[in-house]
Design an enzyme around this catalytic site. Structure first.
Site, mmCIF file in Angstrom:
data_model
loop_
_atom_site.group_PDB
_atom_site.id
_atom_site.type_symbol
_atom_site.label_atom_id
_atom_site.label_comp_id
_atom_site.label_asym_id
_atom_site.label_seq_id
_atom_site.Cartn_x
_atom_site.Cartn_y
_atom_site.Cartn_z
ATOM 1 N N GLY A 40 0.844 -1.192 0.000
ATOM 2 C CA GLY A 40 0.000 0.000 0.000
ATOM 3 C C GLY A 40 0.877 1.239 0.000
ATOM 4 O O GLY A 40 2.095 1.144 0.151
ATOM 5 N N LEU A 41 0.274 2.379 -0.161
ATOM 6 C CA LEU A 41 1.019 3.637 -0.204
ATOM 7 C C LEU A 41 1.701 3.935 1.125
ATOM 8 O O LEU A 41 1.343 3.379 2.165
ATOM 9 C CB LEU A 41 0.070 4.790 -0.550
ATOM 10 C CG LEU A 41 -0.592 4.776 -1.929
ATOM 11 C CD1 LEU A 41 -1.606 5.906 -2.036
ATOM 12 C CD2 LEU A 41 0.451 4.872 -3.038
ATOM 13 N N SER A 42 2.679 4.822 1.089
ATOM 14 C CA SER A 42 3.316 5.286 2.317
ATOM 15 C C SER A 42 2.263 5.971 3.177
ATOM 16 O O SER A 42 1.524 6.840 2.704
ATOM 17 C CB SER A 42 4.435 6.274 1.971
ATOM 18 O OG SER A 42 5.018 6.799 3.151
ATOM 19 N N GLY A 43 2.153 5.544 4.437
ATOM 20 C CA GLY A 43 1.154 6.119 5.327
ATOM 21 C C GLY A 43 -0.169 5.391 5.313
ATOM 22 O O GLY A 43 -1.116 5.791 5.997
ATOM 23 N N SER A 44 -0.244 4.298 4.574
ATOM 24 C CA SER A 44 -1.516 3.558 4.479
ATOM 25 C C SER A 44 -1.820 2.774 5.750
ATOM 26 O O SER A 44 -2.980 2.433 6.018
ATOM 27 C CB SER A 44 -1.493 2.611 3.274
ATOM 28 O OG SER A 44 -0.445 1.671 3.386
ATOM 29 N N LYS A 46 0.512 0.073 6.858
ATOM 30 C CA LYS A 46 1.136 -1.259 6.761
ATOM 31 C C LYS A 46 1.868 -1.644 8.039
ATOM 32 O O LYS A 46 1.608 -2.704 8.632
ATOM 33 C CB LYS A 46 2.124 -1.290 5.575
ATOM 34 C CG LYS A 46 1.484 -1.042 4.220
ATOM 35 C CD LYS A 46 2.497 -1.138 3.107
ATOM 36 C CE LYS A 46 3.609 -0.111 3.197
ATOM 37 N NZ LYS A 46 3.123 1.295 3.141
ATOM 38 N N SER A 114 6.174 -1.761 -2.189
ATOM 39 C CA SER A 114 6.264 -2.694 -3.329
ATOM 40 C C SER A 114 5.308 -2.289 -4.445
ATOM 41 O O SER A 114 4.313 -2.984 -4.693
ATOM 42 C CB SER A 114 6.019 -4.135 -2.874
ATOM 43 O OG SER A 114 4.845 -4.281 -2.120
#
Length: 204
Positions: A40-44, A46, A114
């Protein structure tokens, strides 16, 4: 010349099998091993979700290890930049490390943006059936930017960071992930959904 040398060296490499294998380690641990691939995007969310999940699994006596994007880039992949070629090499290395850790009998939680679909597919291939579980944290770009826990989006706005995923570098959405989590829901809800998935797959 170099390619010929590499080919010759590869021909001399033979995988060594040992008596204690993944099956025996899983039996000792009393659970299956697998790779949970958070993307997922940065800040999502994870790392946040993976951290909460590992804590819950720990108290269930499940053997785990988190491979975090920033932690890996501070050591194993510290020589890589964020251009596409290096991003792919970063994920390739993580895939190989994850494969070894799954063979060690662990449930591995990998938290990497990724962005390339093909790279994620390659890791699924080398892990094998039911060993790679893709977890897509579906969080809107605006919410990720609003969170900005690492201050990265602010640096992007100030043009201090280039090749940032979701801004000037592509993120390819997963096609058929094992599970999609709403990045706006409570962390506990996401964790429980993953636990249920692992149980339904008879991993734990």
């Amino acid at each position: 010349m170099i390619d010929n040398i590499n080919k010759k060296n590869k021909n001399n490499v033979i995988w060594q099998y040992f008596y204690i294998n993944k099956i025996k380690r899983e039996k000792l641990n009393n659970h299956k091993s697998a790779l949970l691939w958070f993307t997922g995007l940065s800040g999502s969310g994870k790392s946040t979700i993976a951290n909460a999940l590992e804590k819950k699994l720990y108290f269930m006596n499940i053997h785990t290890y988190i491979l975090d994007g920033d932690n890996i880039r501070s050591g194993l992949c510290s020589d890589l930049s964020f251009i596409d070629k290096d991003r792919k090499e970063n994920i390739r290395r993580v895939g190989e490390v994850s494969k070894l850790m799954v063979d060690a009998g662990l449930i591995v939680l990998s938290t990497f943006i990724s962005p390339h679909r093909f790279e994620r597919k390659k890791i699924r291939y080398i892990l094998g059936k039911n060993q790679f579980i893709e977890i897509f944290i579906d969080t809107s770009f605006n919410l990720c930017k609003e969170r900005d826990s690492k201050g990265l989006y602010k640096k992007v706005s100030n043009k201090k960071i280039k090749n940032f995923t979701g801004v000037d570098s592509v993120y390819e959405l997963p096609v058929n992930p094992e599970i999609i989590l709403n990045g706006e829901q409570k962390i506990s809800v996401s964790v429980n959904k993953i636990i249920l998935l692992l149980k339904s797959m008879k991993i734990i």
